[in-house]
Design an enzyme around this catalytic site. Structure first.
Site, PDB file in Angstrom:
ATOM      1  N   SER A  33       0.872  -0.565  -0.194  1.00  0.00           N
ATOM      2  CA  SER A  33       0.377   0.298  -0.343  1.00  0.00           C
ATOM      3  C   SER A  33       0.950   1.612  -0.052  1.00  0.00           C
ATOM      4  CB  SER A  33      -1.699  -0.086   1.295  1.00  0.00           C
ATOM      5  OG  SER A  33      -2.002  -1.300   1.149  1.00  0.00           O
ATOM      6  N   GLU A  54       4.513  -1.347  15.307  1.00  0.00           N
ATOM      7  CA  GLU A  54       5.111   0.373  14.813  1.00  0.00           C
ATOM      8  C   GLU A  54       6.061   0.993  15.188  1.00  0.00           C
ATOM      9  OE1 GLU A  54       1.060  -0.092  12.820  1.00  0.00           O
ATOM     10  OE2 GLU A  54       1.797  -0.515  14.363  1.00  0.00           O
ATOM     11  N   PHE A  79      -1.461   5.300  12.122  1.00  0.00           N
ATOM     12  CA  PHE A  79      -0.406   4.324  12.856  1.00  0.00           C
ATOM     13  C   PHE A  79       1.213   5.270  13.084  1.00  0.00           C
ATOM     14  CE2 PHE A  79      -2.903   1.167  10.149  1.00  0.00           C
ATOM     15  CZ  PHE A  79      -3.864   1.440  10.635  1.00  0.00           C
ATOM     16  N   HIS A 105      -2.075   7.249   3.101  1.00  0.00           N
ATOM     17  CA  HIS A 105      -3.516   7.217   3.134  1.00  0.00           C
ATOM     18  C   HIS A 105      -3.440   8.036   4.488  1.00  0.00           C
ATOM     19  CE1 HIS A 105      -2.557   3.290   1.492  1.00  0.00           C
ATOM     20  NE2 HIS A 105      -3.780   3.385   1.015  1.00  0.00           N
ATOM     21  N   ASP A 113     -12.490   3.808   4.200  1.00  0.00           N
ATOM     22  CA  ASP A 113     -11.501   3.003   5.581  1.00  0.00           C
ATOM     23  C   ASP A 113     -11.847   4.018   6.814  1.00  0.00           C
ATOM     24  OD1 ASP A 113     -10.511   1.215   3.496  1.00  0.00           O
ATOM     25  OD2 ASP A 113      -8.472   2.551   3.833  1.00  0.00           O
ATOM     26  N   ARG A 163      -4.362   8.421  -0.364  1.00  0.00           N
ATOM     27  CA  ARG A 163      -4.451   6.701  -1.341  1.00  0.00           C
ATOM     28  C   ARG A 163      -4.202   6.906  -2.690  1.00  0.00           C
ATOM     29  NH1 ARG A 163      -9.269   3.501   0.700  1.00  0.00           N
ATOM     30  NH2 ARG A 163      -8.586   1.183  -0.604  1.00  0.00           N
TER      31      ARG A 163
END
Length: 312
Positions: A33, A54, A79, A105, A113, A163
């Site tokens: 991604s 992470e 994240f 994103h 999402d 994204r």
């Protein structure tokens, strides 16, 4: 034409794999991604997949940077800035290590999402950290150029990428200098300052305003920290009012950074376009932009409001 910023981040990493042997890339189970997978294909010995961990992503990045490497660490924006903020603060920003945290994103354009994955506070979180550079490119070509520029900068950086495919604003040979804004259009009545994908919306808003006889200065503030205050000052001394536009909360982001400078140096009417102390929700990105007031039409209306507030 529309292109995805993250794809060109991946292309830039491939270029760096060829030209800079000190570059290493890490990801947290999202290489497909974030497009760091492109680097893995050409330099697997310099790629580390840490998995869904992470905090380890940042800790390992810090260790590699302390050993002399130029590190790019990627995951989704929520994240990158949420799960490992303490590690970024103490392991990267405090010792000023050479790690580039590049998130993808971001914002409500993530769409379906939903709120859990729509980072609307990441600029604010990272801008507050000492020693941290914060970058938000306007299109894919600028994302490519920014990636190469970050590799040349010695210190911690945060770059946010979207994204979705975005309209192309620049050409492939666009240059990027950390801390320098780009003037896209000259005008005399109002200054429109955008960052990220909202730069194109500012251009569209300027077209709307032009039809109504209103002339807009349009600035791409692709570096939010350090802020190009000279570009802001040069523009507002001509126009006398400002609109900022970001796919981010109005609290702590571009609008806050600009208002901090204006209030202390040259107060003029300012209207901020962004989300207003709210989480996002699942939905079609275009519909979400309308619901949260982030369209070109919203920017044009904000411009007229700022103009109406100017002192006669």
């Amino acid at each position: 034409m529309k292109l995805a910023q993250r794809n060109y981040y991946g292309k830039a990493l491939v270029k760096l794999a060829e030209t800079n042997k000190d570059v290493v890339v890490l990801d947290a189970d999202l290489a497909g991604s974030t497009k760091t997978s492109e680097f893995r294909k050409v330099a697997p010995e310099r790629f580390v997949e840490v998995g869904i961990a992470e905090q380890n992503l940042i800790g390992i990045s810090a260790g590699l940077a302390a050993s002399g490497k130029t590190v790019f660490a990627s995951t989704f924006a929520v994240f990158a800035t949420g799960r490992c903020w303490e590690q970024i603060r103490l392991a990267l920003a405090y010792p000023k290590l050479n790690v580039k945290v590049v998130s993808t994103h971001c914002g409500i354009s993530v769409g379906a999402d939903g709120a859990s994955h729509q980072a609307l506070e990441d600029i604010s979180i990272m801008r507050s950290l000492p020693n941290m550079v914060v970058v938000s490119p306007a299109d894919a070509y600028e994302a490519y150029a920014a990636t190469l520029a970050l590799a040349e900068y010695d210190g911690p950086c945060y770059m946010r990428l979207g994204r979705a495919d975005l309209p192309v604003i620049y050409t492939e040979d666009v240059e990027f200098t950390i801390g320098k804004a780009k003037k896209i259009r000259s005008g005399t009545d109002v200054t429109l300052i955008g960052t990220g994908q909202m730069v194109n919306s500012c251009i569209e808003a300027a077209d709307i305003l032009e039809k109504e006889g209103i002339s807009a200065d349009v600035i791409n503030m692709s570096t939010i920290k350090p802020l190009d205050t000279e570009a802001i000052y040069d523009s507002i001394t001509k126009t006398g009012c400002v609109v900022t536009a970001e796919e981010h909360s109005v609290i702590g982001g571009l609008g806050s950074a600009v208002s901090e400078f204006l209030s202390e140096n040259c107060p003029v009417p300012l209207t901020r376009i962004g989300t207003r102390d709210t989480f996002g929700e699942s939905g079609d990105p275009d519909e979400l932009f309308k619901k949260y007031g982030l369209t070109a039409e919203d920017i044009a209306e904000a411009a007229k409001l700022s103009i109406s507030r100017k002192k006669e």
